[in-house]
Design a protein around this motif. Structure first.
Motif, PDB file in Angstrom:
ATOM      1  N   GLY A  88      -3.933  -0.449   7.051  1.00 41.18           N
ATOM      2  CA  GLY A  88      -3.761  -1.684   6.291  1.00 41.18           C
ATOM      3  C   GLY A  88      -5.060  -2.177   5.681  1.00 41.18           C
ATOM      4  O   GLY A  88      -5.088  -2.692   4.554  1.00 41.18           O
ATOM      5  N   GLU A  89      -6.159  -2.010   6.413  1.00 41.98           N
ATOM      6  CA  GLU A  89      -7.471  -2.445   5.918  1.00 41.98           C
ATOM      7  C   GLU A  89      -7.812  -1.739   4.601  1.00 41.98           C
ATOM      8  O   GLU A  89      -8.232  -2.375   3.625  1.00 41.98           O
ATOM      9  CB  GLU A  89      -8.525  -2.141   6.977  1.00 41.98           C
ATOM     10  CG  GLU A  89      -9.824  -2.882   6.806  1.00 41.98           C
ATOM     11  CD  GLU A  89      -9.795  -4.261   7.425  1.00 41.98           C
ATOM     12  OE1 GLU A  89     -10.832  -4.937   7.390  1.00 41.98           O
ATOM     13  OE2 GLU A  89      -8.728  -4.680   7.924  1.00 41.98           O
ATOM     14  N   GLY A  90      -7.632  -0.431   4.579  1.00 47.14           N
ATOM     15  CA  GLY A  90      -7.939   0.327   3.373  1.00 47.14           C
ATOM     16  C   GLY A  90      -6.993   0.011   2.230  1.00 47.14           C
ATOM     17  O   GLY A  90      -7.400  -0.054   1.059  1.00 47.14           O
ATOM     18  N   GLN A  91      -5.730  -0.200   2.536  1.00 49.83           N
ATOM     19  CA  GLN A  91      -4.756  -0.526   1.502  1.00 49.83           C
ATOM     20  C   GLN A  91      -5.043  -1.886   0.880  1.00 49.83           C
ATOM     21  O   GLN A  91      -4.882  -2.076  -0.329  1.00 49.83           O
ATOM     22  CB  GLN A  91      -3.352  -0.464   2.099  1.00 49.83           C
ATOM     23  CG  GLN A  91      -2.928   0.948   2.477  1.00 49.83           C
ATOM     24  CD  GLN A  91      -1.948   1.009   3.629  1.00 49.83           C
ATOM     25  OE1 GLN A  91      -1.200   0.073   3.879  1.00 49.83           O
ATOM     26  NE2 GLN A  91      -1.957   2.124   4.365  1.00 49.83           N
ATOM     27  N   VAL A  92      -5.489  -2.842   1.696  1.00 48.81           N
ATOM     28  CA  VAL A  92      -5.903  -4.145   1.160  1.00 48.81           C
ATOM     29  C   VAL A  92      -7.129  -3.974   0.268  1.00 48.81           C
ATOM     30  O   VAL A  92      -7.219  -4.556  -0.831  1.00 48.81           O
ATOM     31  CB  VAL A  92      -6.206  -5.135   2.305  1.00 48.81           C
ATOM     32  CG1 VAL A  92      -6.829  -6.421   1.747  1.00 48.81           C
ATOM     33  CG2 VAL A  92      -4.937  -5.468   3.083  1.00 48.81           C
ATOM     34  N   LEU A  93      -8.093  -3.166   0.723  1.00 50.03           N
ATOM     35  CA  LEU A  93      -9.310  -2.932  -0.060  1.00 50.03           C
ATOM     36  C   LEU A  93      -8.994  -2.302  -1.412  1.00 50.03           C
ATOM     37  O   LEU A  93      -9.600  -2.670  -2.437  1.00 50.03           O
ATOM     38  CB  LEU A  93     -10.270  -2.040   0.718  1.00 50.03           C
ATOM     39  CG  LEU A  93     -11.080  -2.704   1.832  1.00 50.03           C
ATOM     40  CD1 LEU A  93     -11.868  -1.656   2.609  1.00 50.03           C
ATOM     41  CD2 LEU A  93     -12.020  -3.763   1.273  1.00 50.03           C
TER      42      LEU A  93
ATOM     43  N   VAL B 155       0.224  -5.720 -11.179  1.00 51.41           N
ATOM     44  CA  VAL B 155       0.777  -4.352 -11.218  1.00 51.41           C
ATOM     45  C   VAL B 155      -0.198  -3.363 -10.586  1.00 51.41           C
ATOM     46  O   VAL B 155       0.183  -2.561  -9.714  1.00 51.41           O
ATOM     47  CB  VAL B 155       1.099  -3.951 -12.663  1.00 51.41           C
ATOM     48  CG1 VAL B 155       1.477  -2.466 -12.734  1.00 51.41           C
ATOM     49  CG2 VAL B 155       2.228  -4.807 -13.224  1.00 51.41           C
ATOM     50  N   TYR B 156      -1.460  -3.409 -11.008  1.00 49.13           N
ATOM     51  CA  TYR B 156      -2.412  -2.395 -10.550  1.00 49.13           C
ATOM     52  C   TYR B 156      -2.772  -2.562  -9.080  1.00 49.13           C
ATOM     53  O   TYR B 156      -3.029  -1.567  -8.381  1.00 49.13           O
ATOM     54  CB  TYR B 156      -3.661  -2.416 -11.426  1.00 49.13           C
ATOM     55  CG  TYR B 156      -3.432  -1.830 -12.796  1.00 49.13           C
ATOM     56  CD1 TYR B 156      -2.979  -0.512 -12.939  1.00 49.13           C
ATOM     57  CD2 TYR B 156      -3.645  -2.582 -13.948  1.00 49.13           C
ATOM     58  CE1 TYR B 156      -2.745   0.028 -14.206  1.00 49.13           C
ATOM     59  CE2 TYR B 156      -3.423  -2.047 -15.206  1.00 49.13           C
ATOM     60  CZ  TYR B 156      -2.975  -0.746 -15.327  1.00 49.13           C
ATOM     61  OH  TYR B 156      -2.722  -0.209 -16.570  1.00 49.13           O
TER      62      TYR B 156
ATOM     63  N   ALA C 131       0.025   0.911  -2.911  1.00 47.41           N
ATOM     64  CA  ALA C 131       1.152   1.814  -2.662  1.00 47.41           C
ATOM     65  C   ALA C 131       0.694   3.267  -2.623  1.00 47.41           C
ATOM     66  O   ALA C 131       1.127   4.045  -1.764  1.00 47.41           O
ATOM     67  CB  ALA C 131       2.221   1.616  -3.730  1.00 47.41           C
ATOM     68  N   VAL C 132      -0.181   3.652  -3.545  1.00 51.48           N
ATOM     69  CA  VAL C 132      -0.694   5.029  -3.570  1.00 51.48           C
ATOM     70  C   VAL C 132      -1.480   5.314  -2.296  1.00 51.48           C
ATOM     71  O   VAL C 132      -1.361   6.406  -1.711  1.00 51.48           O
ATOM     72  CB  VAL C 132      -1.571   5.248  -4.820  1.00 51.48           C
ATOM     73  CG1 VAL C 132      -2.334   6.574  -4.720  1.00 51.48           C
ATOM     74  CG2 VAL C 132      -0.716   5.233  -6.076  1.00 51.48           C
TER      75      VAL C 132
ATOM     76  N   SER D  33       4.911  -0.661   2.333  1.00 50.04           N
ATOM     77  CA  SER D  33       3.848  -1.203   3.175  1.00 50.04           C
ATOM     78  C   SER D  33       2.527  -1.273   2.412  1.00 50.04           C
ATOM     79  O   SER D  33       1.834  -2.302   2.415  1.00 50.04           O
ATOM     80  CB  SER D  33       3.694  -0.339   4.425  1.00 50.04           C
ATOM     81  OG  SER D  33       2.752  -0.875   5.322  1.00 50.04           O
ATOM     82  N   GLY D  34       2.174  -0.185   1.743  1.00 52.61           N
ATOM     83  CA  GLY D  34       0.929  -0.169   0.978  1.00 52.61           C
ATOM     84  C   GLY D  34       0.956  -1.133  -0.194  1.00 52.61           C
ATOM     85  O   GLY D  34      -0.057  -1.769  -0.516  1.00 52.61           O
ATOM     86  N   ALA D  35       2.119  -1.267  -0.840  1.00 54.46           N
ATOM     87  CA  ALA D  35       2.232  -2.171  -1.989  1.00 54.46           C
ATOM     88  C   ALA D  35       1.966  -3.617  -1.586  1.00 54.46           C
ATOM     89  O   ALA D  35       1.245  -4.353  -2.286  1.00 54.46           O
ATOM     90  CB  ALA D  35       3.615  -2.037  -2.619  1.00 54.46           C
TER      91      ALA D  35
END
Length: 362
Positions: free
Chosen positions: A90-95, A123-124, A130-131, A253-255
């Motif tokens: 989650g930390e990396g996805q937020v970053l 959007v980005y 998400a990616v 989750s990533g989005a």
């Protein structure tokens, strides 16, 4: 002999009573420790603790904002953990969401209308998060890799990417930081509702909370997440495409984690730093677990953790105590709260040795 057996679901009032008793015991122990180690009146310390969160209108709004961001990250992690996909990324996805938002603000801030800029940021940031969630999901779905290590390592990759672009965009050069993005024009800053600086963030997270509750409880996708979490073999037996559920859930989750990055950069901090997520990706795991993945219960869990953090910070400031002392008090309270969950989930009972022998004979 001591035996531990899993309980049937405990009545709500009884579980609340156990949690309440654990908090009271924690506060008593914290009071004793405070008196012994510092000589301070524990009542004064507790008053200061509450003042750190509710001492002024500004402190209350900051408290609500912090709760909203932590809750948003926790909501993002909940579907993955309910599926027993241990997403520690989650930390990396937020970053990554924060990085995408900052890139839009810096590169497009003076080139397109503000409404279009904010739309691009939304959007980005969602796509970037998400990616970053999709990559470990693909490896898990196709090659059954260890998602715990994979997602954890991707946090470090994300942090290094952010660090690289901070140097590329640093202002002034050589400072090692970006500074406030578009401070003069406020291009890309999320709009403020009236005089309430953080209200939009709070409203957006409230909407996500409701949608996540409906998604997990009343939709086919939510049902499939529950089944996969209970048993992948059962899920396959009833015709659920497990790899598809894993990929779809981690995209979601990533989005949402990426959207949290948008709220941080576009809504509150207006800058980018490797520490902007502030360990919320890990704290969110505790929030989701304490709430048993119920989005509405996560509101209370988020409040508890943010309240203690704000109160502990106030104690350190007012009484000139080492931050570690405030962290010790917070840790004791959390220890008792988490410990109470054990007695809510399991029943501990004792049997005499003679009874054990009789059972063995039978």
């Amino acid at each position: 002999m001591i035996h531990i057996a899993k309980r049937k679901e405990m009545p709500l009032l009884q579980s609340m009573a156990i949690r309440g008793l654990s908090v009271v015991l924690a506060l008593v122990i914290c009071g004793v420790i405070t008196t012994i180690l510092t000589g301070l009146n524990p009542i004064d310390v507790y008053v200061t603790f509450f003042s750190g969160a509710f001492g002024s209108a500004r402190k209350i709004w900051i408290l609500l904002q912090e709760i909203a961001i932590l809750l948003c990250v926790s909501l993002a992690l909940a579907p993955a953990f309910k599926m027993k996909f241990w997403n520690l990324g989650g930390e990396g996805q937020v970053l990554m969401g924060a990085l995408a938002t900052a890139a839009c603000m810096i590169l497009l801030g003076d080139k397109i209308p503000n409404a279009l800029l904010i739309a691009c940021m939304v959007v980005y940031s969602i796509v970037a998060g998400a990616v970053w969630g999709l990559i470990p999901a693909l490896f898990k779905a196709k090659w059954n890799t260890n998602e715990t290590l994979f997602t954890l390592m991707m946090n470090y990759v994300a942090a290094q990417l952010v660090a690289y672009f901070i140097i590329v965009w640093e202002v002034p050069k050589g400072s090692g930081k970006i500074g406030i993005n578009n401070q003069s024009t406020e291009a890309g800053w999320l709009p403020q509702i009236g005089d309430y600086k953080y209200l939009l963030n709070i409203i957006l997270v409230a909407i996500i909370t409701v949608l996540m509750y409906v998604y997990l409880k009343y939709t086919k996708h939510g049902y499939e997440i529950s089944v996969v979490g209970e048993s992948t073999n059962t899920a396959r037996y009833v015709g659920i495409d497990v790899p598809k559920v894993i990929i779809r859930t981690m995209l979601l989750s990533g989005a949402i984690c990426g959207f949290s990055g948008l709220l941080l950069v576009g809504g509150t901090d207006h800058t980018l730093a490797t520490t902007i997520a502030n360990s919320r990706g890990f704290t969110g795991v505790m929030v989701a677990w304490l709430a048993k993945f119920n989005p509405f219960s996560m509101i209370a869990s988020s409040f508890l953790l943010v309240f203690m953090e704000r109160g502990a910070s106030e104690i350190s400031t007012i009484y000139a105590l080492n931050q570690s002392f405030a962290d010790i008090l917070t840790g004791i309270i959390l220890f008792f709260i988490i410990g109470s969950e054990f007695f809510i989930t399991y029943r501990v009972y004792f049997t005499k040795k003679s009874e054990e022998v009789e059972k063995a004979d039978v």
